[in-house]
Design a protein around this motif. Structure first.
Motif, PDB file in Angstrom:
ATOM      1  N   ARG A  61       0.834  -1.209   0.000  1.00  0.00           N
ATOM      2  CA  ARG A  61       0.000   0.000   0.000  1.00  0.00           C
ATOM      3  C   ARG A  61       0.867   1.256   0.000  1.00  0.00           C
ATOM      4  O   ARG A  61       0.610   2.208  -0.741  1.00  0.00           O
ATOM      5  N   GLU A  70      -2.556   2.807  -8.428  1.00  0.00           N
ATOM      6  CA  GLU A  70      -3.700   2.123  -7.828  1.00  0.00           C
ATOM      7  C   GLU A  70      -3.249   0.762  -7.308  1.00  0.00           C
ATOM      8  O   GLU A  70      -2.270   0.187  -7.779  1.00  0.00           O
ATOM      9  N   ARG A  71      -4.026   0.250  -6.372  1.00  0.00           N
ATOM     10  CA  ARG A  71      -3.709  -1.041  -5.753  1.00  0.00           C
ATOM     11  C   ARG A  71      -3.598  -2.158  -6.802  1.00  0.00           C
ATOM     12  O   ARG A  71      -2.692  -2.978  -6.743  1.00  0.00           O
ATOM     13  N   SER A  72      -4.520  -2.191  -7.767  1.00  0.00           N
ATOM     14  CA  SER A  72      -4.488  -3.272  -8.760  1.00  0.00           C
ATOM     15  C   SER A  72      -3.236  -3.188  -9.640  1.00  0.00           C
ATOM     16  O   SER A  72      -2.658  -4.217 -10.003  1.00  0.00           O
ATOM     17  N   ARG A  73      -2.810  -1.979  -9.969  1.00  0.00           N
ATOM     18  CA  ARG A  73      -1.605  -1.837 -10.795  1.00  0.00           C
ATOM     19  C   ARG A  73      -0.379  -2.325 -10.035  1.00  0.00           C
ATOM     20  O   ARG A  73       0.475  -3.020 -10.603  1.00  0.00           O
ATOM     21  N   SER A  75      -0.347  -4.533  -7.639  1.00  0.00           N
ATOM     22  CA  SER A  75      -0.476  -5.981  -7.517  1.00  0.00           C
ATOM     23  C   SER A  75      -0.029  -6.692  -8.792  1.00  0.00           C
ATOM     24  O   SER A  75       0.772  -7.630  -8.747  1.00  0.00           O
ATOM     25  N   HIS A  76      -0.523  -6.246  -9.938  1.00  0.00           N
ATOM     26  CA  HIS A  76      -0.160  -6.882 -11.204  1.00  0.00           C
ATOM     27  C   HIS A  76       1.333  -6.727 -11.506  1.00  0.00           C
ATOM     28  O   HIS A  76       1.978  -7.672 -11.966  1.00  0.00           O
TER      29      HIS A  76
END
Length: 154
Positions: A61, A70-73, A75-76
């Protein structure tokens, strides 16, 4: 709502310069980074704060906030970087919902190898184009712009 206060010629030149230079400069630096070090811009973007963090580890985070992703970016990208052994994810001891991202030895080797050529490119295409006086102005000016922007909460 009041009448629109249009940009004058000087203001428009500054604004257009800013919006035109950023994508082009970024593209040139990204291509050089990939060519010189085999790293994508996204990889380098995450490796820098991790390499500067104590122990080479940051909460995912916090890493996302540092790079404005963003969190999803995050993560990926971390998943892709794990496949290249640049980073590993670990459980967060303070919060089971959170995760930590740790720089691996291979990740540290990659950033150490990439940084000199990247800094040379930044110096060639950005720093070298500015006078000493312009450097004294542009840094504080851009910091003031950043300070005026709303945070994630608006």
């Amino acid at each position: 709502m009041g009448e629109t206060r249009w940009l004058d010629e000087r203001e428009a030149r500054a604004w257009r310069g800013m919006i035109n230079v950023m994508p082009q400069l970024t593209a040139v630096l990204d291509r050089r980074l990939l060519r010189d070090a085999g790293l994508s811009a996204a990889e380098y973007t995450l490796l820098v704060p991790l390499s500067e963090a104590p122990g080479g580890v940051l909460r995912a985070r916090d890493l996302g906030r540092m790079v404005c992703w963003e969190r999803s970016r995050i993560s990926h990208q971390v998943i892709r970087m794990e496949k290249r052994d640049l980073v590993v994810r670990e459980e967060c001891s303070e919060d089971a919902r959170g995760s930590m991202v740790r720089l691996t030895d291979a990740g540290r080797t990659a950033i150490v190898a990439a940084a000199p050529a990247h800094v040379a490119a930044v110096r060639q295409y950005f720093i070298g184009a500015l006078t000493e006086a312009e450097l004294d102005v542009i840094g504080p000016a851009l910091e003031r712009v950043l300070d005026r922007l709303p945070d994630d909460d608006g």
